[in-house]
Structure formats: C-alpha cells, structure tokens
Scaffold this active site. Structure first.
Site, PDB file in Angstrom:
ATOM      1  N   CYS A   1       0.846  -1.198   0.000  1.00  0.00           N
ATOM      2  CA  CYS A   1       0.000   0.000   0.000  1.00  0.00           C
ATOM      3  C   CYS A   1       0.879   1.245   0.000  1.00  0.00           C
ATOM      4  CB  CYS A   1      -0.932   0.026   1.204  1.00  0.00           C
ATOM      5  SG  CYS A   1      -1.919   1.547   1.217  1.00  0.00           S
TER       6      CYS A   1
ATOM      7  N   LYS B   1       1.134  -9.520  -2.356  1.00  0.00           N
ATOM      8  CA  LYS B   1       0.851  -8.427  -3.300  1.00  0.00           C
ATOM      9  C   LYS B   1       1.991  -7.422  -3.254  1.00  0.00           C
ATOM     10  CE  LYS B   1      -2.731  -5.342  -5.030  1.00  0.00           C
ATOM     11  NZ  LYS B   1      -4.151  -4.954  -4.948  1.00  0.00           N
TER      12      LYS B   1
ATOM     13  N   THR C   1      -0.887  -0.326  -6.865  1.00  0.00           N
ATOM     14  CA  THR C   1      -0.846   0.966  -7.560  1.00  0.00           C
ATOM     15  C   THR C   1       0.564   1.548  -7.550  1.00  0.00           C
ATOM     16  OG1 THR C   1      -1.489   2.002  -5.474  1.00  0.00           O
ATOM     17  CG2 THR C   1      -3.254   1.514  -7.043  1.00  0.00           C
TER      18      THR C   1
ATOM     19  N   THR D   1      -9.815  -0.624 -11.035  1.00  0.00           N
ATOM     20  CA  THR D   1     -10.360   0.705 -11.316  1.00  0.00           C
ATOM     21  C   THR D   1     -11.602   0.660 -12.197  1.00  0.00           C
ATOM     22  OG1 THR D   1      -8.126   1.550 -11.106  1.00  0.00           O
ATOM     23  CG2 THR D   1      -9.697   2.983 -12.214  1.00  0.00           C
TER      24      THR D   1
END
Ligand code: RRO
Length: 318
Positions: free
Chosen positions: A144, A177, A205, A279
């Site tokens: 994150c 991730k 992201t 998204t």
C-alpha cells in the site's frame, strides 16, 4: 456415391474457463481487486459474486482503522489516483459483520491483510486462522502506498520475507501483493516465495500525486496516493512477464488497468494464472462479469478451448 458425414461438433465453441492459482481452483480467472469491491456484498446487486473466480476484499488490519481524510479518489486522464488509507473494520468485526453475507452469496473469498509492522501482520493472520473454508486464500498486502509515516514493505526483500514468514499461521494459501516501484521485482518476488508465499499478486498501484493549481495543494486528503487504471496496465504486464520469466513455477495473479476481456487475455499471456479487475469497477460495477464474458468470447473466436492455455503464451516470443 456421396459420403454422408456426421455433423461436426465443434469443441472450439466450448471454452473451459477454470483455472488454478497454485492449489486454489477457480471457476474462471476474474476477480475484483482488493479495495474496489468493498469488504462484503457491495457489488452483489450488479454482479452475481458466485459467478466470479473469487472476491478479494479490501485489506484488513487486526484492528479497525479509520483511513485518510477526503478527498480519497481523483480521476486522472488515464485512470485514478487514490488515497483511501486502508480504512477497515478490522478482521474480527469483518468476520462477524460482513463475511457471513459474502459467503452466503456463494462467492469464494480472498481476504487481504495489512499491518504497520511484522507483529500486526501476524496478529491479522492469527485472527483469520480459523475462518471458514470459503476464505480460499489470503492476500498479504505488502505494497500500500498510502500509510503515512511508513514505507512500502515490498520495497525491501528482507522486510517482505519477514512478513510472509510471520503470516504462516493463517493456514491457507498466501498471495503476496507487491509493488512495481522497485529496481528488481523478480528478486523481491523470489524472496517472498522463499519465505512461504504461494503466489504473487502483481501489482499494486504506482505511487503518484495530483496538485490543484488553483489551491496549490494536493487534491487528495492524504497528500500523495496510488495511480491505477489504464495508465499502469503496461507496467503491470511487464511486472507479470518478468516474474514469470524468473520464476516460471510460481502462480501469478495479474492486476493493473484491466478493463476489457482482451486486457485480461494479455495479462494471462504475460504469465498470470488469474486476473483482478480494479479501477474499471468504479466506472462500471459490472466490469468483472463483462471482462469474464469478453474473455470467453475472445477465446471462442480465437479457437482457445481452455483459458489456462493463455498463461505465459507470450513467452519465447520476446
Ligand atoms: O487503502 C488504500 O489507500 C490503498 C491500499 Br490498502 C492499497 O493497497 N493500494 C492503494 O492504492 N490504496
């Protein structure tokens, strides 16, 4: 004399959508990306969640977490920038308040966990250890970009491996991730696999920022954020490709800018066993089902009888 032929039954009309991410069998490769489908049944009125490969919920900490102040999302010319800041009810409240209804839809669930340190990841994993079998895997979110005061775990192979080792207690497949914002992603991937990760989710992201020239301030309440959507699709394809090349036996879930079936096909050809749609869900809450159906159609028109045949198809042609 004319030879009567039996009508030919074209097997190419039938597409086997089933895939495996390591030991996890999925009815099809498509699932919503963490953070884009809430913590429970939010998308169920648009998409039969049981008809997706699985549902990945937004990352959960051991304890409740308020997240960042608004604004939390901003549309960019080729995607979205977010700074949600990991808002969530904590694992225990999620299990009590959201998970039962989510499992009742028939969905296979992938939980996602985060922490500010190794001990917090371990605690979140402990709280999931006796979760129902419908929680088929746990995504360990090491990447994150929006936790102020903390770096991104996945930028350190040592820190990432420590988190993976600490979460073994969860007792089910773990998908690590990772972030693409590193110089040697396959090295980080190898470190988490050595530490016990069963699969890789590639990628989160890309750290980014948007400033409003009128106010001279960042648009997002959290300041900076994470860029997603079409802008990062090629970045994610490269990440999947390079990790598949370096670690051909490690299952990969590809995520980044998948909005159409053909985007998912490309991601699988790069080396992914399954994909996540993120998204695109914000523009079209039915995006996951549409991508799944478009994949079937793509396979049908290209004579692909099993979606799993797509995985890694681009390798050897670079
Ligand atoms: O909550 C967020 O701000 C967030 C998370 Br947990 C993440 O993994 N990736 C992202 O772009 N935002």
């Amino acid at each position: 004399m004319s030879i009567r032929r039996r009508p030919s039954v074209s097997t190419s009309n039938v597409v086997d959508s089933t895939v495996r991410v390591g030991t996890v069998a999925l009815a099809n490769p498509v699932m919503p990306a963490s953070g884009t489908a809430g913590h429970g049944t939010e998308l169920h009125k648009y998409v039969d969640l049981a008809s997706l490969g699985a549902v990945v919920v937004k990352s959960l900490a051991a304890e409740p977490w308020a997240g960042n102040p608004p604004l939390r999302v901003h549309q960019t010319p080729a995607g979205m920038i977010n700074s949600v800041g990991l808002q969530g009810p904590g694992v225990a409240r999620w299990r009590a308040d959201e998970l039962p209804a989510l499992l009742a839809t028939g969905a296979r669930v992938v939980a996602s966990i985060w922490g500010r340190g190794v001990d917090e990841y371990r605690r979140a994993a402990e709280l999931l250890a006796d979760a129902p079998d419908g929680v088929v895997a746990v995504e360990i979110n090491l990447s994150c970009p929006n936790l102020s005061g903390h770096g991104i775990f996945a930028q350190s192979a040592v820190d990432s491996a420590a988190v993976i080792a600490a979460t073994e207690v969860v007792g089910r497949p773990r998908w690590a991730k990772l972030t693409p914002m590193v110089t040697d992603l396959p090295a980080i991937a190898a470190a988490v696999v050595d530490a016990g990760a069963d699969a890789l989710t590639l990628t989160n992201t890309v750290p980014a920022m948007s400033i409003d020239p009128e106010t001279r301030r960042p648009r997002l309440g959290g300041g900076a954020g994470g860029l997603s959507g079409p802008a990062i699709h090629a970045v994610a394809v490269r990440a999947v490709h390079d990790c598949r090349a370096a670690l051909p036996d490690v299952p990969i879930v590809g995520v980044g800018g998948i909005a159409r079936g053909v985007d998912a096909v490309e991601m699988m050809m790069a080396g992914a066993q399954a994909v996540q749609v993120g998204t695109a869900n914000f523009a079209d809450p039915r995006a996951c089902a549409r991508v799944r159906d478009e994949m079937v159609e793509w396979c049908r028109t290209h004579g692909v009888t099993s979606m799993s045949q797509l995985t890694g198809a681009a390798h050897g042609h670079e």
